[in-house]
Design a protein around this motif. Structure first.
Motif, PDB file in Angstrom:
ATOM      1  N   PHE A 160       2.203  -5.037  -8.949  1.00  0.00           N
ATOM      2  CA  PHE A 160       1.958  -3.752  -8.141  1.00  0.00           C
ATOM      3  C   PHE A 160       0.931  -2.718  -9.053  1.00  0.00           C
ATOM      4  CE2 PHE A 160       3.246   0.715  -7.398  1.00  0.00           C
ATOM      5  CZ  PHE A 160       2.647   0.868  -6.327  1.00  0.00           C
ATOM      6  N   LEU A 161       1.546  -2.431 -10.227  1.00  0.00           N
ATOM      7  CA  LEU A 161       0.909  -1.573 -10.996  1.00  0.00           C
ATOM      8  C   LEU A 161      -0.439  -1.846 -11.487  1.00  0.00           C
ATOM      9  CD1 LEU A 161       3.874  -0.402 -13.437  1.00  0.00           C
ATOM     10  CD2 LEU A 161       3.004   0.880 -11.504  1.00  0.00           C
TER      11      LEU A 161
ATOM     12  N   ASP B 262      -3.154  -1.978  -4.178  1.00  0.00           N
ATOM     13  CA  ASP B 262      -3.657  -2.561  -2.659  1.00  0.00           C
ATOM     14  C   ASP B 262      -3.616  -3.947  -2.382  1.00  0.00           C
ATOM     15  OD1 ASP B 262      -5.271   0.184  -1.749  1.00  0.00           O
ATOM     16  OD2 ASP B 262      -5.616   0.129  -3.928  1.00  0.00           O
ATOM     17  N   GLU B 263      -4.085  -4.560  -3.789  1.00  0.00           N
ATOM     18  CA  GLU B 263      -3.973  -6.029  -3.499  1.00  0.00           C
ATOM     19  C   GLU B 263      -2.407  -6.345  -3.311  1.00  0.00           C
ATOM     20  OE1 GLU B 263      -4.801 -10.184  -4.198  1.00  0.00           O
ATOM     21  OE2 GLU B 263      -6.071  -8.391  -3.771  1.00  0.00           O
ATOM     22  N   PHE B 264      -1.502  -5.915  -4.019  1.00  0.00           N
ATOM     23  CA  PHE B 264       0.013  -6.047  -3.982  1.00  0.00           C
ATOM     24  C   PHE B 264       0.313  -5.879  -2.434  1.00  0.00           C
ATOM     25  CE2 PHE B 264       4.014  -4.434  -3.990  1.00  0.00           C
ATOM     26  CZ  PHE B 264       5.007  -5.411  -4.675  1.00  0.00           C
TER      27      PHE B 264
ATOM     28  N   ALA C  73      10.885  -3.026   5.611  1.00  0.00           N
ATOM     29  CA  ALA C  73       9.940  -3.594   4.665  1.00  0.00           C
ATOM     30  C   ALA C  73       8.880  -2.697   4.052  1.00  0.00           C
ATOM     31  CB  ALA C  73       9.545  -5.137   5.039  1.00  0.00           C
ATOM     32  N   TRP C  74       8.537  -1.311   4.746  1.00  0.00           N
ATOM     33  CA  TRP C  74       7.673  -0.584   4.266  1.00  0.00           C
ATOM     34  C   TRP C  74       8.425   0.943   4.516  1.00  0.00           C
ATOM     35  CZ3 TRP C  74       4.224  -0.002   0.879  1.00  0.00           C
ATOM     36  CH2 TRP C  74       3.280   1.116   0.962  1.00  0.00           C
ATOM     37  N   ILE C  75       8.858   1.400   3.569  1.00  0.00           N
ATOM     38  CA  ILE C  75       9.192   2.994   3.900  1.00  0.00           C
ATOM     39  C   ILE C  75       8.295   3.680   2.628  1.00  0.00           C
ATOM     40  CG2 ILE C  75      11.398   2.340   4.702  1.00  0.00           C
ATOM     41  CD1 ILE C  75      12.785   2.604   1.981  1.00  0.00           C
ATOM     42  N   GLY C  76       7.023   3.435   2.742  1.00  0.00           N
ATOM     43  CA  GLY C  76       6.368   4.321   1.657  1.00  0.00           C
ATOM     44  C   GLY C  76       6.158   3.627   0.280  1.00  0.00           C
ATOM     45  N   ALA C  77       5.511   4.023  -0.517  1.00  0.00           N
ATOM     46  CA  ALA C  77       5.189   3.671  -1.984  1.00  0.00           C
ATOM     47  C   ALA C  77       6.378   3.735  -2.774  1.00  0.00           C
ATOM     48  CB  ALA C  77       4.159   4.498  -2.704  1.00  0.00           C
ATOM     49  N   ARG C  78       7.028   2.814  -3.116  1.00  0.00           N
ATOM     50  CA  ARG C  78       8.438   2.630  -3.892  1.00  0.00           C
ATOM     51  C   ARG C  78       8.423   1.580  -4.666  1.00  0.00           C
ATOM     52  NH1 ARG C  78      12.386  -0.375  -1.651  1.00  0.00           N
ATOM     53  NH2 ARG C  78      14.101   0.762  -2.654  1.00  0.00           N
ATOM     54  N   ASP C  79       9.423   1.186  -5.363  1.00  0.00           N
ATOM     55  CA  ASP C  79       9.627  -0.250  -6.189  1.00  0.00           C
ATOM     56  C   ASP C  79      10.439  -1.214  -5.354  1.00  0.00           C
ATOM     57  OD1 ASP C  79      10.080  -2.111  -7.810  1.00  0.00           O
ATOM     58  OD2 ASP C  79      10.930  -0.908  -9.490  1.00  0.00           O
ATOM     59  N   TYR C  80       9.731  -2.155  -4.794  1.00  0.00           N
ATOM     60  CA  TYR C  80      10.214  -3.183  -3.898  1.00  0.00           C
ATOM     61  C   TYR C  80      10.655  -4.154  -4.705  1.00  0.00           C
ATOM     62  CZ  TYR C  80       8.475  -0.777   0.156  1.00  0.00           C
ATOM     63  OH  TYR C  80       8.191   0.319   1.044  1.00  0.00           O
TER      64      TYR C  80
END
Length: 424
Positions: free
Chosen positions: A44-45, A49-51, A271-278
């Protein structure tokens, strides 16, 4: 098969010298899974965007498929990944709250929960149900407990109370394994009773279940079932699943954090609640690989953990002249063991002080439960009055010496005349 040395290496990050017999609170993640998690985090880091566009959703779907197989869910769309069982409870209770607010449920209709429900779930019921007009009934469970019949009888009484005065019981919240005191609850039987008695929905809070006892959601038959994957399934914190059996109600379930995925189904919303560590949610397939290194897989781990913790519980109870809080068949990989009455554990504060004393002075980490004495018991000899119980856990990293240390420390405290009143 994994060796003892390899197990030690997998958990070498544990603080040395601590008898860690409290897997139940936070679980424990092996080093190989921590490494896999780090790879997801770096992916991710390096290029967010690719992630997001190419890796996140396929990875989460893979994890959901693993959970689907683990719990025998009929469809992967019934499985959502969330942070923890408390989040899952909020999702279910939010729906109940809307039903009261919108007049689908009548004011005074009942929600039933066990007296030993987890405190956060109790607070959630207060926040979502009581404030919108629901009537909350607690099932008073006996402890120590000797049979499932005691639990079933109390549950039936609570259902009768919930249906009195023309009320409807709209939701039953049932623990699969209560936290404190820890007891395996006959969830399949209680769910069946709910169906017979016309309870609208059944939510099983199984925070401790997956990796600890067998889970088959189709066999249990509840509408909603949640369990943490970081407690007994070796995932890093925090990740849980919520299973929602397909129905018109489950089609209108929503995550409390509203994102751009709102309205696309709970699984995608979660599965998507904003930018966070999944990353905790993404390593579930790697955890399966770790578990396969053990003889018998997760079933073998569960069986050995259960047998060993019961053996250690009996050893402690015999040494201290006390008893277990429930028979072995009502225990999982956690067992409640009575502590000597002369320790004078008479309040939750006493229990917390003793737990802190064991941690700071003896490097033993174990939760303590207080069963407050009744007035009629206070005249008895302290040594004969069991008012405190230790909840001991057993996971693959534990060794027999962890429990012997605990035994010996308690025996020394008793010999020295120690009691909780001495702790400030």
């Amino acid at each position: 098969m994994i060796t003892d040395v390899e197990i030690l290496n997998e958990f070498a990050h544990h603080e040395p010298g601590v008898a860690r017999i409290n897997n139940g609170s936070f679980g424990s993640c092996p080093a190989s899974i921590i490494a896999a998690q780090k790879q997801w985090q770096l992916l991710f880091l390096r290029q967010p965007d690719e992630f997001y566009f190419n890796h996140l959703q396929p990875g989460l779907l893979s994890s959901r498929r693993v959970v689907q197989a683990l719990i025998n869910a009929s469809d992967v769309d019934e499985v959502s990944l969330v942070d923890n069982a408390t989040t899952a409870a909020a999702i279910v209770l939010q729906k109940v709250s809307w039903a009261f607010s919108e007049g689908v449920y009548s004011r005074g209709d009942a929600v039933i929960m066990l007296h030993y429900a987890y405190s956060a779930v109790k607070k959630s019921i207060q926040a979502y149900v009581s404030r919108t007009g629901g009537h909350v009934i607690e099932v008073p469970l006996p402890f120590p407990v000797s049979s499932n019949h005691e639990i079933i009888d109390e549950f039936r009484k609570a259902l009768s109370l919930g249906k009195s005065d023309g009320r409807r019981v709209r939701l039953a919240v049932i623990d699969h394994i209560t936290s404190m005191p820890s007891v395996v609850i006959p969830v399949k039987e209680l769910t069946k009773i709910c169906r017979e008695e016309g309870v609208d929905q059944v939510f099983v809070d199984a925070a401790h279940a997956i990796g600890n006892v067998d889970v088959d959601v189709q066999d249990i038959g509840a509408d909603f079932y949640t369990s943490n994957l970081h407690k007994w399934y070796f995932c890093p914190p925090s990740v849980a699943f919520l299973h929602c059996r397909k129905s018109p109600v489950s089609d209108d379930m929503h995550h409390p954090v509203v994102s751009s995925e709102y309205g696309k189904g709970l699984a995608l919303e979660s599965a998507w609640i904003g930018a966070r560590d999944y990353s905790s949610q993404l390593v579930v397939p790697q955890v399966i690989d770790f578990i396969k290194r053990f003889e018998g897989g997760i079933e073998g781990i569960q069986r050995r953990n259960h047998e060993k913790v019961v053996e250690m519980g009996k050893m402690l109870a015999e040494s201290w002249g006390t008893c277990l809080g429930s028979p072995p068949e009502m225990s999982s990989s956690m067992v409640m063991v009575g502590l000597p009455g002369c320790l004078r554990i008479f309040s939750d504060e006493d229990a917390l002080k003793l737990r802190r004393h064991l941690r700071h002075n003896h490097r033993i980490e174990v939760p303590i439960y207080c069963k407050a004495p009744r007035d009629v018991e206070l005249g008895r000899e302290w040594s004969n009055l069991v008012t405190g119980y230790a909840r001991i856990s057993r996971q693959v990293y534990n060794v027999t010496d962890d429990y012997y240390r605990f035994r010996d420390v308690i025996n020394r405290l008793v010999d020295d005349g120690f009691h909780c009143g001495m702790l400030s």
